[in-house]
Design a protein around this motif. Structure first.
Motif, mmCIF file in Angstrom:
data_model
loop_
_atom_site.group_PDB
_atom_site.id
_atom_site.type_symbol
_atom_site.label_atom_id
_atom_site.label_comp_id
_atom_site.label_asym_id
_atom_site.label_seq_id
_atom_site.Cartn_x
_atom_site.Cartn_y
_atom_site.Cartn_z
ATOM 1 N N MET A 1 1.158 -1.155 0.076
ATOM 2 C CA MET A 1 -0.065 -0.110 0.197
ATOM 3 C C MET A 1 0.669 1.177 0.122
ATOM 4 N N LYS A 2 1.628 1.187 1.240
ATOM 5 C CA LYS A 2 2.503 2.340 1.056
ATOM 6 C C LYS A 2 3.850 2.765 -0.527
ATOM 7 N N GLN A 3 3.691 1.603 -1.087
ATOM 8 C CA GLN A 3 4.346 1.713 -2.599
ATOM 9 C C GLN A 3 4.219 2.060 -3.430
ATOM 10 N N LEU A 4 2.628 1.592 -3.534
ATOM 11 C CA LEU A 4 1.415 2.164 -4.699
ATOM 12 C C LEU A 4 0.653 3.413 -3.606
ATOM 13 N N LYS A 5 0.682 4.203 -2.592
ATOM 14 C CA LYS A 5 0.835 5.888 -2.826
ATOM 15 C C LYS A 5 1.822 6.433 -2.849
ATOM 16 N N PHE A 6 3.196 5.809 -3.368
ATOM 17 C CA PHE A 6 4.174 6.347 -3.651
ATOM 18 C C PHE A 6 4.543 6.507 -5.249
ATOM 19 N N ILE A 7 4.095 5.386 -5.909
ATOM 20 C CA ILE A 7 3.582 5.644 -7.520
ATOM 21 C C ILE A 7 2.594 6.827 -7.378
ATOM 22 N N LEU A 8 1.929 6.685 -7.337
ATOM 23 C CA LEU A 8 0.719 7.059 -7.762
ATOM 24 C C LEU A 8 0.850 8.843 -7.247
ATOM 25 N N LYS A 9 2.031 9.230 -6.146
ATOM 26 C CA LYS A 9 2.135 10.367 -6.118
ATOM 27 C C LYS A 9 3.148 11.196 -6.962
ATOM 28 N N TRP A 10 4.178 10.066 -7.731
ATOM 29 C CA TRP A 10 5.254 10.123 -8.017
ATOM 30 C C TRP A 10 4.732 10.502 -9.639
ATOM 31 N N SER A 11 3.917 9.785 -10.677
ATOM 32 C CA SER A 11 3.132 10.453 -11.113
ATOM 33 C C SER A 11 2.376 10.530 -11.136
ATOM 34 N N ILE A 12 1.625 11.630 -10.772
ATOM 35 C CA ILE A 12 1.158 13.328 -10.718
ATOM 36 C C ILE A 12 1.571 13.943 -10.389
ATOM 37 N N ILE A 13 3.439 13.949 -9.855
ATOM 38 C CA ILE A 13 3.915 14.742 -9.910
ATOM 39 C C ILE A 13 4.359 15.248 -11.890
ATOM 40 N N LEU A 14 4.946 13.825 -12.047
ATOM 41 C CA LEU A 14 5.036 13.596 -13.125
ATOM 42 C C LEU A 14 4.164 14.009 -14.464
ATOM 43 N N ILE A 15 2.832 13.659 -14.023
ATOM 44 C CA ILE A 15 1.720 13.962 -15.057
ATOM 45 C C ILE A 15 1.810 16.004 -15.093
ATOM 46 N N VAL A 16 1.649 16.629 -13.942
ATOM 47 C CA VAL A 16 1.702 18.063 -13.254
ATOM 48 C C VAL A 16 3.060 18.936 -14.589
ATOM 49 N N LEU A 17 3.827 17.860 -14.161
ATOM 50 C CA LEU A 17 5.153 18.540 -14.491
ATOM 51 C C LEU A 17 5.246 18.582 -16.230
ATOM 52 N N VAL A 18 4.628 17.690 -17.040
ATOM 53 C CA VAL A 18 4.789 17.500 -18.342
ATOM 54 C C VAL A 18 4.326 18.932 -19.027
ATOM 55 N N VAL A 19 2.349 18.841 -18.345
ATOM 56 C CA VAL A 19 1.572 19.583 -18.445
ATOM 57 C C VAL A 19 2.327 21.272 -18.175
ATOM 58 N N ILE A 20 2.861 21.320 -17.678
ATOM 59 C CA ILE A 20 3.520 22.930 -17.341
ATOM 60 C C ILE A 20 3.975 22.663 -18.473
ATOM 61 N N GLY A 21 5.255 22.287 -18.370
ATOM 62 C CA GLY A 21 6.023 22.083 -19.967
ATOM 63 C C GLY A 21 5.529 22.689 -21.095
ATOM 64 N N MET A 22 4.518 21.296 -21.521
ATOM 65 C CA MET A 22 3.936 21.275 -22.786
ATOM 66 C C MET A 22 3.543 23.300 -23.438
#
Length: 160
Positions: free
Chosen positions: A1-22
């Motif tokens: 569960m802890k690993q899933l939260k970690f992956i979800l958190k970083w996925s959201i951060i990555l998506i936000v950064l990609v959108v800001i970059g675009m």
């Protein structure tokens, strides 16, 4: 569960950064361009292929295909609640010698985009087709796959 939260958190951060970059890329790439830019020259001869209504587009398409040698034209009537005189028109231009290929060009799948597609089809019929070697290649040109959407400026049919 802890690993899933970690992956979800970083996925959201990555998506936000990609959108800001675009968004940043788009802003800095296109901010110095406008339609008043003297380097931007529109070929006014292209405008003759654009009509204002579905009926004008259909009429121009039918007129253009009637000028093509060996064309096999057909129409499919589309019934609607308003009895709007809607048709899907198709033109098959067979290969002249041996049928080895078929290029299909369609317009108006999403209705409202049909005006640009109709202009492209008209330009193809008038300017490109006469220069193409039709010995082994045929063409199927379908005008206004969604005539209801094109006529009423919608991406959908009247049923959805």
């Amino acid at each position: 569960m802890k690993q899933l939260k970690f992956i979800l958190k970083w996925s959201i951060i990555l998506i936000v950064l990609v959108v800001i970059g675009m968004i940043t890329f788009g802003y800095f790439s296109f901010r110095n361009h406008s339609f008043d830019d003297s380097a931007f020259v529109l070929d006014s001869t292209v405008n003759r292929y654009f009509q204002d209504t579905y009926e004008e587009c259909r009429s121009a398409f039918l007129s253009d295909i009637s000028q093509v040698e060996g064309v096999e034209a057909t129409s499919f009537t589309i019934e609607d609640k308003k009895n709007s005189d809607l048709t899907v028109n198709a033109a098959h231009i067979p290969a002249l010698e041996k049928r080895e290929g078929l290029i299909i060009i369609s317009a108006g799948v999403h209705g409202s985009e049909g005006f640009a597609g109709s202009a492209i089809e008209q330009m193809f019929l008038n300017e490109i087709l006469p220069k193409v070697d039709r010995d082994k290649t045929g063409f199927l040109i379908i005008h206004s796959v969604n005539p209801w959407g094109m006529k009423f400026g919608r991406r959908v049919t009247e049923n959805n």
